[in-house]
Design an enzyme around this catalytic site. Structure first.
Site, PDB file in Angstrom:
ATOM      1  N   LEU A   1       0.848  -1.190   0.000  1.00  0.00           N
ATOM      2  CA  LEU A   1       0.000   0.000   0.000  1.00  0.00           C
ATOM      3  C   LEU A   1       0.884   1.241   0.000  1.00  0.00           C
ATOM      4  CD1 LEU A   1      -2.729  -1.146   2.527  1.00  0.00           C
ATOM      5  CD2 LEU A   1      -2.737  -1.297   0.037  1.00  0.00           C
TER       6      LEU A   1
ATOM      7  N   GLY B   1       3.266   0.169   4.782  1.00  0.00           N
ATOM      8  CA  GLY B   1       4.618   0.687   5.001  1.00  0.00           C
ATOM      9  C   GLY B   1       4.750   1.356   6.357  1.00  0.00           C
TER      10      GLY B   1
ATOM     11  N   ASP C   1       7.416   8.775   4.932  1.00  0.00           N
ATOM     12  CA  ASP C   1       7.760   9.015   3.535  1.00  0.00           C
ATOM     13  C   ASP C   1       7.664  10.491   3.181  1.00  0.00           C
ATOM     14  OD1 ASP C   1       8.529   6.681   2.380  1.00  0.00           O
ATOM     15  OD2 ASP C   1       6.797   6.497   1.069  1.00  0.00           O
TER      16      ASP C   1
ATOM     17  N   ASN D   1       9.902  14.456   2.823  1.00  0.00           N
ATOM     18  CA  ASN D   1      11.192  15.135   2.674  1.00  0.00           C
ATOM     19  C   ASN D   1      12.208  14.244   1.957  1.00  0.00           C
ATOM     20  OD1 ASN D   1      10.028  17.323   3.954  1.00  0.00           O
ATOM     21  ND2 ASN D   1      10.743  16.706   5.956  1.00  0.00           N
ATOM     22  N   ARG D   2      13.294  13.904   2.588  1.00  0.00           N
ATOM     23  CA  ARG D   2      14.366  13.168   1.919  1.00  0.00           C
ATOM     24  C   ARG D   2      14.004  11.726   1.595  1.00  0.00           C
ATOM     25  NH1 ARG D   2      17.366   9.817   5.149  1.00  0.00           N
ATOM     26  NH2 ARG D   2      16.941   9.963   7.357  1.00  0.00           N
TER      27      ARG D   2
ATOM     28  N   CYS E   1       8.789   3.916   0.031  1.00  0.00           N
ATOM     29  CA  CYS E   1       7.985   2.685   0.113  1.00  0.00           C
ATOM     30  C   CYS E   1       7.585   2.222  -1.283  1.00  0.00           C
ATOM     31  CB  CYS E   1       6.748   2.910   0.966  1.00  0.00           C
ATOM     32  SG  CYS E   1       7.098   3.118   2.722  1.00  0.00           S
TER      33      CYS E   1
ATOM     34  N   LEU F   1      -5.202   3.478  -1.122  1.00  0.00           N
ATOM     35  CA  LEU F   1      -6.582   3.552  -0.658  1.00  0.00           C
ATOM     36  C   LEU F   1      -7.332   4.561  -1.525  1.00  0.00           C
ATOM     37  CD1 LEU F   1      -6.095   3.613   3.222  1.00  0.00           C
ATOM     38  CD2 LEU F   1      -6.610   1.654   1.763  1.00  0.00           C
TER      39      LEU F   1
ATOM     40  N   LYS G   1      -3.727  13.855   3.333  1.00  0.00           N
ATOM     41  CA  LYS G   1      -4.276  12.512   3.456  1.00  0.00           C
ATOM     42  C   LYS G   1      -3.299  11.532   4.095  1.00  0.00           C
ATOM     43  CE  LYS G   1      -7.122  13.235  -0.599  1.00  0.00           C
ATOM     44  NZ  LYS G   1      -7.319  12.892  -2.003  1.00  0.00           N
TER      45      LYS G   1
ATOM     46  N   LEU H   1      -1.930   9.130   6.671  1.00  0.00           N
ATOM     47  CA  LEU H   1      -2.557   8.335   7.711  1.00  0.00           C
ATOM     48  C   LEU H   1      -1.508   7.539   8.472  1.00  0.00           C
ATOM     49  CD1 LEU H   1      -5.517   6.902   5.605  1.00  0.00           C
ATOM     50  CD2 LEU H   1      -5.581   8.852   7.161  1.00  0.00           C
TER      51      LEU H   1
END
Length: 163
Positions: free
Chosen positions: A21, A41, A45, A47-48, A53, A67, A79, A81
């Site tokens: 996902l 994951g 995830d 910035n750098r 993932c 999703l 979004k 989560l």
């Protein structure tokens, strides 16, 4: 019924059953398949590390999906989560078979979510109250975080959470 293991998901399951996902995926997760194994994951995830993932999944030849939040709900905030929210959404969808209900039930109200009325193409009315997180403070999001990518605390390792 949770089992932990130190082995990689690549060593535990057939690759053709894995679905990673990721917000960067172009494929919406429309249905849950009992034979598939969904990987949420566990990396932050942004910035750098943006896209790490998705990049990991594609380099391993694993299918990806995101999703379908945008098809059922408009959010005023990002979004992004948490891992537990993604898990709870998947669980709610598996019971109800209704993405809109799953998103409306699980996504925190502080994100300003408004359900879309797919039949009329209009937004459904919903309260706009701010809800505090578990620590009692309003959510703070960075503007450059990815959409719908789960996040964990900053002390997580580079290894994603295996399902």
């Amino acid at each position: 019924g949770i089992t932990t293991d130190t082995r990689s998901y690549m060593d535990m399951f057939p690759k053709e059953r894995l679905v990673y996902l990721s917000a960067e995926s172009e494929e919406n997760l429309n249905e849950l398949n009992e034979d598939d194994i969904y990987i949420i994951g566990g990396l932050v995830d942004h910035n750098r590390l943006k896209g790490i993932c998705f990049d990991k999944a594609t380099s391993q030849g694993i299918r990806t999906a995101r999703l379908p939040i945008g098809e059922f709900m408009e959010l005023k905030n990002r979004k992004v989560l948490t891992v537990n929210q993604v898990y709870e959404i998947l669980l709610a969808f598996s019971v109800e078979k209704d993405w809109a209900k799953a998103f409306d039930t699980i996504i925190p109200k502080r994100k300003g979510g408004v359900l879309l009325n797919k039949a009329e193409g209009k937004e459904a009315e919903e309260g706009e109250e701010e809800v505090a997180d578990e620590e009692g403070s309003p959510e703070k999001m960075q503007e450059d975080e990815p959409i719908a990518e789960p996040e964990m605390s900053s002390n997580s390792t580079d290894k994603p959470a295996d399902s």
